[in-house]
Design an enzyme around this catalytic site. Structure first.
Site, mmCIF file in Angstrom:
data_model
loop_
_atom_site.group_PDB
_atom_site.id
_atom_site.type_symbol
_atom_site.label_atom_id
_atom_site.label_comp_id
_atom_site.label_asym_id
_atom_site.label_seq_id
_atom_site.Cartn_x
_atom_site.Cartn_y
_atom_site.Cartn_z
ATOM 1 N N ASP A 8 57.610 -49.687 5.460
ATOM 2 C CA ASP A 8 59.003 -49.521 5.043
ATOM 3 C C ASP A 8 59.975 -50.463 5.751
ATOM 4 O OD1 ASP A 8 58.027 -47.689 3.339
ATOM 5 O OD2 ASP A 8 58.908 -45.933 4.269
ATOM 6 N N ASP B 128 51.427 -51.803 4.191
ATOM 7 C CA ASP B 128 51.031 -50.825 3.187
ATOM 8 C C ASP B 128 51.874 -50.927 1.920
ATOM 9 O OD1 ASP B 128 49.389 -48.671 2.349
ATOM 10 O OD2 ASP B 128 51.016 -47.277 2.746
#
Length: 606
Positions: free
Chosen positions: A288, A310
């Protein structure tokens, strides 16, 4: 031999390391059997294990790593000074699990369930993981998306006990010392965020810690990496979220975000300290980060560290797996299809690049040619060559020759994609008109669902409120013809007397097994071919039963088996590429992966 620990009486000296344990017995591929019930997924399986002492009595009951609550036996209560500190009943772990699940199901508010699970993790680690493993489909949305998004928004208010390391600008020049403050020495996986782009919720600053904590809980529960080898980290450089800056309960730095040299110097110090403290083989998973930092950090450290993003790579791998699996339903091969994305950030461009890589691999054509089958729409419309000069660098490979197109619905009509993928972070963008146009474009037939026109629609944005459309909307607007998957879970939908099941394109399918594969092979770098290997392993585990329901992902109830197969495929690729350091290569990588997995059963103390 009986599983043992040697707790000391309160007030006695506690040593970090004592003498070696008994001679280890070999297991699969020369590993070491975990005769003491120690956690399994560890890079030091080939060396003699050591034991250490923990406090007993009252302190033992407050150590989540060793506490068993009412499961301490009569003999253990006498041996470890627990008499009178517990009620007389002895409860099994199974009975404890039943009670906790009963209590959690009484809560009607999802955030209450989240805080109950976090409280359990801080009180009794093994029981927490036992619950999560045994009830994964029920608890995954609570521990991770979508509820973790709300938890991050309110993290300051619900904050009780720190988990992980908080590294702020105040720690500049001292990050190595900070890492040494963490009690565990053998760290294998670090999940780190700077909180700037939490799910589809934006800048949550220091409160983004809920993401690394949640991800690492899944690394253990779904991938079997031992909890003590996992380290959540938040890099706090401030926040541009005015609401948080004015919130009296905010737990982070009260300043605007640092950028440029100040930001990158702090990140570089962190990455250097990680390698110095934990070695070459520690996996650092970025979570993030905003687009403008995510791509740069991955490119910068991908050649010097074992790093994985990710949002870019994990999302890409799980979506590619879903698309490949969906070919059994929508027909054709991957190169036969045309893809349209709404969203051209980390997730969108990462997915697009991995799909192009797989098409290139199948067709033997240059990746530049494969990219021409993939079109992206951002906030300014279709990405085309006439916009090239104003595009961010990661969007430029997707600027194809075409006249400008301003909206998604126009792009659907002129590009005529067979696959529509949403990674925009903006909810309700797959409108009725868009889904109807997708349905009209597609006339693919399958033997499983004869006579149906089937578009593939993937609404990937999280949490649920940000999903591009719901499962019910996709099935209703396509008259039951769409194959649908989403980032957040949706309940089955009834339409015209038929039940439709949607898949969840959740990164939790990929990253736990992917990380386990890196750990067990001792990989020192991540290669794109490892991502393709992970996707292939996931796609191969979709059963005929799932296909008949219209699902393109296997059930989460099989996630540990899925993770073991992904880990084996990733490890095999690491050995093939010469990036593995754990030698010799085990003969059966699936069995070896299963033997490495942490199990949360209680240990017997004597």
């Amino acid at each position: 031999m009986e599983n043992t620990l040697k707790p000391l009486r309160d007030g006695e000296c506690v040593l970090d390391v004592l003498s070696p344990r008994s001679t280890p017995r070999p297991t699969v591929a020369g590993g070491v059997e975990d005769v003491y019930g120690e956690d399994r997924a560890t890079e030091d399986q080939l060396v003699t294990p050591w034991t250490f002492s923990v406090a007993s009595g009252y302190s033992l009951l407050r150590d989540p790593q060793y506490n068993k609550g009412l499961a301490f036996t009569e003999k253990e209560r006498d041996a470890h000074y627990l008499r009178g500190l517990l009620p007389p009943t002895v409860s099994s772990q199974q009975l404890q699990e039943k009670k906790i699940m009963h209590n959690i199901r009484q809560y009607e508010v999802p955030l209450q369930k989240y805080t109950a699970m976090m409280d359990l993790q801080e009180r009794n680690e093994r029981l927490f993981y036992k619950l999560l493993i045994d009830n994964v489909e029920e608890l995954l949305p609570i521990v991770y998306t979508p509820v973790v998004g709300e938890a991050c928004q309110k993290y300051g208010s619900i904050f009780k006990r720190p988990q992980g390391l908080y590294i702020s600008l105040k720690e500049k020049g001292k990050i190595l010392e900070v890492l040494k403050n963490w009690p565990e020495r053998s760290i294998q996986v670090i999940v780190v965020t700077d909180g700037e782009r939490i799910l589809g919720l934006g800048d949550l600053g220091c409160q983004g810690m809920g993401i690394p904590v949640g991800k690492l809980a899944l690394y253990t529960a779904l991938g079997g990496v031992r909890p003590s080898a996992c380290l959540p980290v938040t890099i706090d450089v401030g926040t541009n979220n005015e609401k948080l800056l004015n919130d009296e309960f905010y737990i982070g730095l009260r300043q605007k975000r640092a950028t440029g040299k100040e930001y990158y110097d702090l990140l570089h110090e962190f990455m250097s300290a990680v390698k110095q403290n934990y070695g070459e083989k520690v996996l650092v998973q970025f979570e993030d980060f905003a687009n403008h930092n995510a791509f740069e950090l991955l490119a910068k450290y991908g050649t010097t560290h074992l790093v994985f993003n990710d949002d870019i790579q994990g999302t890409a791998a799980v979506v590619l797996a879903g698309v490949v699996a969906a070919l059994k339903l929508i027909g054709g091969t991957l190169p036969d299809h045309k893809f349209l994305f709404l969203g051209a950030g980390e997730a969108g461009t990462g997915i697009a690049e991995l799909i192009a890589l797989e098409i290139s691999k199948q067709t033997k054509a240059p990746i530049e040619e494969s990219r021409k089958q993939i079109w992206l729409v951002d906030s300014k419309g279709l990405i085309v060559s006439s916009r090239a000069n104003s595009l961010q660098h990661f969007k430029k490979p997707w600027a194809h020759e075409h006249e400008p197109v301003g909206t998604l619905i126009e792009a659907v009509k002129v590009i005529k994609p067979t696959v529509l993928i949403g990674s925009s972070g903006v909810g309700k963008t797959f409108t009725k008109e868009v889904v109807e146009a997708m349905t009209a474009n597609n006339k693919k037939y399958t033997s499983i669902m004869p006579g149906l026109q089937i578009p593939l629609i993937l609404a990937l944005s999280n949490p649920t409120s940000q999903s591009e459309c719901t499962a019910e909307e996709a099935y209703t607007w396509s008259e039951g013809r769409a194959i649908f998957a989403s980032g957040s879970p949706f309940d089955p939908v009834e339409y015209n007397g038929k039940i439709y099941y949607s898949g969840q394109s959740n990164n939790a399918y990929i990253f736990p097994g992917f990380g386990l594969g890196l750990v067990m092979s001792g990989a020192i770098r991540v290669h794109d071919d490892m991502l393709l290997a992970a996707s292939e392993a996931l796609a191969n585990q979709v059963t005929e039963e799932s296909y008949k329901k219209g699902m393109t992902y296997p059930p989460f109830t099989d996630i540990r088996k899925i993770s073991a197969n992904i880990a084996a495929n990733v490890a095999a690729k690491a050995y093939e590429l010469g990036l593995a350091t754990h030698l010799p290569r085990p003969e059966n990588l699936v069995k070896y992966a299963e033997s490495c997995m942490y199990t949360p059963l209680y240990r017997n103390y004597r």
